[in-house]
Motif scaffolding. Structure first.
Motif, mmCIF file in Angstrom:
data_model
loop_
_atom_site.group_PDB
_atom_site.id
_atom_site.type_symbol
_atom_site.label_atom_id
_atom_site.label_comp_id
_atom_site.label_asym_id
_atom_site.label_seq_id
_atom_site.Cartn_x
_atom_site.Cartn_y
_atom_site.Cartn_z
ATOM 1 N N CYS A 1 46.743 30.988 10.371
ATOM 2 C CA CYS A 1 46.348 31.906 9.613
ATOM 3 C C CYS A 1 44.870 32.372 10.269
ATOM 4 C CB CYS A 1 46.039 30.997 8.305
ATOM 5 S SG CYS A 1 47.386 30.447 7.262
ATOM 6 N N ILE A 2 45.051 33.764 10.045
ATOM 7 C CA ILE A 2 43.425 34.386 10.272
ATOM 8 C C ILE A 2 43.119 34.530 8.900
ATOM 9 C CG2 ILE A 2 42.400 36.253 11.395
ATOM 10 C CD1 ILE A 2 44.493 36.407 13.581
ATOM 11 N N VAL A 3 41.924 34.349 8.741
ATOM 12 C CA VAL A 3 41.078 34.162 7.348
ATOM 13 C C VAL A 3 40.013 35.128 7.220
ATOM 14 C CG1 VAL A 3 40.498 32.662 5.479
ATOM 15 C CG2 VAL A 3 41.936 31.853 7.050
ATOM 16 N N PHE A 4 39.928 35.830 6.109
ATOM 17 C CA PHE A 4 38.834 36.989 6.004
ATOM 18 C C PHE A 4 37.447 36.407 6.440
ATOM 19 C CE2 PHE A 4 35.542 38.557 3.406
ATOM 20 C CZ PHE A 4 35.623 40.114 3.640
ATOM 21 N N ASN A 5 37.154 35.136 5.906
ATOM 22 C CA ASN A 5 35.606 34.795 6.401
ATOM 23 C C ASN A 5 35.745 33.091 6.544
ATOM 24 O OD1 ASN A 5 35.670 33.697 3.726
ATOM 25 N ND2 ASN A 5 33.443 34.617 3.328
ATOM 26 N N ASP A 6 34.693 32.520 6.840
ATOM 27 C CA ASP A 6 34.491 30.997 7.273
ATOM 28 C C ASP A 6 34.634 30.514 6.007
ATOM 29 O OD1 ASP A 6 34.604 31.583 10.018
ATOM 30 O OD2 ASP A 6 32.391 31.269 10.208
ATOM 31 N N LEU A 7 33.802 30.936 4.867
ATOM 32 C CA LEU A 7 33.862 30.042 3.594
ATOM 33 C C LEU A 7 35.113 29.747 2.820
ATOM 34 C CD1 LEU A 7 30.809 31.537 1.490
ATOM 35 C CD2 LEU A 7 30.830 29.294 2.879
ATOM 36 N N PRO B 1 45.298 21.077 13.196
ATOM 37 C CA PRO B 1 46.133 22.267 13.468
ATOM 38 C C PRO B 1 47.460 22.036 13.810
ATOM 39 C CG PRO B 1 45.161 21.449 15.890
ATOM 40 C CD PRO B 1 44.450 20.335 14.620
ATOM 41 N N GLU B 2 47.844 20.546 13.586
ATOM 42 C CA GLU B 2 49.364 20.149 13.979
ATOM 43 C C GLU B 2 50.378 20.935 13.283
ATOM 44 O OE1 GLU B 2 46.396 16.799 15.152
ATOM 45 O OE2 GLU B 2 46.584 18.178 13.200
ATOM 46 N N ASP B 3 50.171 21.089 11.904
ATOM 47 C CA ASP B 3 51.085 21.767 11.148
ATOM 48 C C ASP B 3 50.566 23.259 10.876
ATOM 49 O OD1 ASP B 3 52.523 19.291 10.562
ATOM 50 O OD2 ASP B 3 51.212 18.745 9.024
ATOM 51 N N MET B 4 49.327 23.471 10.723
ATOM 52 C CA MET B 4 49.154 24.761 10.610
ATOM 53 C C MET B 4 47.703 25.309 11.230
ATOM 54 S SD MET B 4 48.292 27.014 7.049
ATOM 55 C CE MET B 4 50.006 27.151 6.697
ATOM 56 N N SER B 5 47.548 26.231 12.278
ATOM 57 C CA SER B 5 46.381 26.396 12.616
ATOM 58 C C SER B 5 45.456 27.382 11.807
ATOM 59 C CB SER B 5 46.412 27.103 13.924
ATOM 60 O OG SER B 5 47.041 26.226 14.965
ATOM 61 N N ILE B 6 44.155 27.194 11.727
ATOM 62 C CA ILE B 6 43.292 28.090 10.677
ATOM 63 C C ILE B 6 42.033 28.554 11.594
ATOM 64 C CG2 ILE B 6 41.620 28.251 8.789
ATOM 65 C CD1 ILE B 6 44.659 27.766 7.944
ATOM 66 N N LEU B 7 41.918 29.989 11.550
ATOM 67 C CA LEU B 7 40.927 30.733 12.245
ATOM 68 C C LEU B 7 40.246 31.533 11.283
ATOM 69 C CD1 LEU B 7 41.422 32.116 15.661
ATOM 70 C CD2 LEU B 7 40.171 33.435 14.221
ATOM 71 N N GLY B 8 38.926 31.471 11.172
ATOM 72 C CA GLY B 8 37.922 32.143 10.358
ATOM 73 C C GLY B 8 37.253 33.393 10.769
ATOM 74 N N CYS B 9 36.251 33.721 10.327
ATOM 75 C CA CYS B 9 35.404 34.829 10.786
ATOM 76 C C CYS B 9 34.077 34.818 10.342
ATOM 77 C CB CYS B 9 36.171 36.126 10.220
ATOM 78 S SG CYS B 9 35.286 37.554 10.808
ATOM 79 N N ASP B 10 33.248 34.985 11.236
ATOM 80 C CA ASP B 10 31.723 35.087 10.921
ATOM 81 C C ASP B 10 30.831 33.802 11.756
ATOM 82 O OD1 ASP B 10 31.833 37.112 9.367
ATOM 83 O OD2 ASP B 10 31.851 35.904 7.557
ATOM 84 N N ASP B 11 31.482 32.725 11.985
ATOM 85 C CA ASP B 11 30.794 31.453 12.590
ATOM 86 C C ASP B 11 29.300 31.182 11.895
ATOM 87 O OD1 ASP B 11 30.595 29.626 14.409
ATOM 88 O OD2 ASP B 11 29.619 30.823 16.278
ATOM 89 N N ILE B 12 29.600 31.036 10.698
ATOM 90 C CA ILE B 12 28.556 30.609 9.877
ATOM 91 C C ILE B 12 27.998 29.191 10.281
ATOM 92 C CG2 ILE B 12 29.183 32.286 7.904
ATOM 93 C CD1 ILE B 12 30.231 29.817 6.460
ATOM 94 N N ARG C 1 37.663 26.316 18.387
ATOM 95 C CA ARG C 1 37.319 24.787 18.213
ATOM 96 C C ARG C 1 38.572 24.243 17.831
ATOM 97 N NH1 ARG C 1 32.599 27.226 15.153
ATOM 98 N NH2 ARG C 1 30.942 27.488 16.461
ATOM 99 N N GLY C 2 38.483 23.093 17.101
ATOM 100 C CA GLY C 2 39.732 22.099 16.750
ATOM 101 C C GLY C 2 40.587 22.477 15.613
ATOM 102 N N SER C 3 40.191 23.731 15.093
ATOM 103 C CA SER C 3 41.308 23.929 13.823
ATOM 104 C C SER C 3 42.380 24.950 14.509
ATOM 105 C CB SER C 3 40.518 24.846 12.727
ATOM 106 O OG SER C 3 40.161 26.281 13.395
ATOM 107 N N THR C 4 42.567 25.344 15.712
ATOM 108 C CA THR C 4 43.710 25.895 16.336
ATOM 109 C C THR C 4 44.408 25.187 17.517
ATOM 110 O OG1 THR C 4 42.046 27.140 17.718
ATOM 111 C CG2 THR C 4 42.921 28.318 15.645
ATOM 112 N N GLY C 5 45.648 25.158 17.493
ATOM 113 C CA GLY C 5 46.197 24.219 18.443
ATOM 114 C C GLY C 5 47.645 24.751 18.712
#
Length: 340
Positions: free
Chosen positions: A244-250, A267-278, A331-335
């Motif tokens: 998933c690419i997510v609208f923002n980090d929160l 990330p083994e079952d699902m990778s998560i990628l955010g936005c803003d690097d808060i 970082r670690g949330s994508t694999g």
């Protein structure tokens, strides 16, 4: 700066005093305080330090008393609790203070109605406005720009100068990253329906995934808060997407918490990628891959663009568009995609 005599306490510091103590020309001081992006960072920071040391007040502030100006700028943000806007307002605050202005901060609570009301009510108390991620319609924004000096951040407009954080380009980088990990089923987790940047990110996502032949899903809209993460995670998990690419980090952080509750491994079952690097994005479990951008600098540039409108003779020609670059932080949330 050594060997230069400070002005006596009973004399008001002048721009010449700042220039002499900083070792630069008076014209450089003027640019650093009114149009800072035209001065290199080290020189600008030295000038700002000297101005603060001398308690120098730019002449534009003194002129404000006789011209009817308030020497205050209103900064309107959709959610004051969102760390993304912490950095925006830190940048505007520092730049406005250096130029002799006061910042008036308004939380519009993601509401176009509240934003419009604030613009109307503050028309006599602020010399100009900076609208971060404005929720106004194009017509409302055009009317406001015709009535007040305005600069927008992350909300392009033909009627007002704009600072754009270039997240659509980083969306392409993000999809390249996910594709390299073997992901072919990707989901876009959308933010507010009224968000200009959300629409631009979706367009970039849609175009790039089509070109790559990826299977795509879209869920949302969701409020850009951690509390919306549970609903967003449930919807994304139901699609069968592996990333998933997510609208923002929160929102992404809220998703991480919910997925953990559901036993979905990231990330083994699902990778998560955010936005803003808060602040805090790297403290998650796992640390969040995200799109990083110079958020504080965007606030500073917006101030310089607004001051150029207010003081055209001092600030030079007004820039209509400033584009701030972004980059992907892994970082670690994508694999790698899980092989059955």
């Amino acid at each position: 700066m050594t060997g230069v005599e400070l002005p006596s306490p009973d004399r008001t510091p002048t721009i010449r005093d700042v220039a002499e103590l900083a070792g630069v020309a008076t014209s450089t001081v003027s640019r650093a305080l009114s149009n800072p992006d035209r001065v290199n960072r080290m020189t600008r920071e030295r000038i700002q330090q000297v101005a603060a040391q001398l308690k120098y007040v730019p002449s534009s502030q003194a002129r404000g008393l006789s011209s009817g100006r308030t020497q205050a700028i209103a900064v309107l943000v959709p959610d004051i609790t969102n760390p993304f806007y912490f950095d925006i307002t830190r940048g505007t605050q520092h730049q406005l203070k250096a130029a002799g202005y006061t910042q008036l901060l308004v939380d519009t609570e993601e509401s176009a109605e509240m934003e419009g009301e604030a613009l109307h009510k503050m028309r006599r108390s602020a010399d100009g406005f900076i609208l971060a991620a404005s929720r106004l319609t194009d017509v409302q924004l055009a009317e406001s720009a015709a009535a007040h000096p305005i600069v927008t951040i992350n909300r392009a407009s033909a009627n007002a100068p704009t600072v754009v954080i270039d997240t659509p380009t980083a969306i392409v980088q993000s999809l390249e990253h996910l594709a390299s990990l073997g992901h072919s089923k990707v989901c876009f987790v959308g933010g507010p329906a009224s968000s200009w940047s959300n629409a631009k990110r979706w367009k970039s996502f849609e175009d790039e995934t089509r070109e790559r032949g990826m299977t795509t899903f879209r869920v949302g809209p969701f409020a850009p808060k951690t509390t919306s993460g549970a609903a967003a995670a449930d919807a994304a998990a139901h699609t069968g997407a592996t990333a998933c690419i997510v609208f923002n980090d929160l929102l992404a952080i809220g998703m991480l918490q919910r997925l953990r509750e559901r036993g979905v491994r990231v990330p083994e079952d699902m990778s998560i990628l955010g936005c803003d690097d808060i602040f805090g994005a790297d403290f998650c479990n796992p640390p969040l891959s995200t799109i990083a951008s110079p958020i504080e600098q965007a606030g500073r540039v917006a101030v310089s663009m607004l001051l150029a409108q207010l003081n055209p003779l001092q600030g030079g020609p007004t820039r209509r568009l400033a584009v701030m670059p972004t980059h992907l932080t892994i970082r670690g949330s994508t694999g790698p995609v899980r092989v059955p």
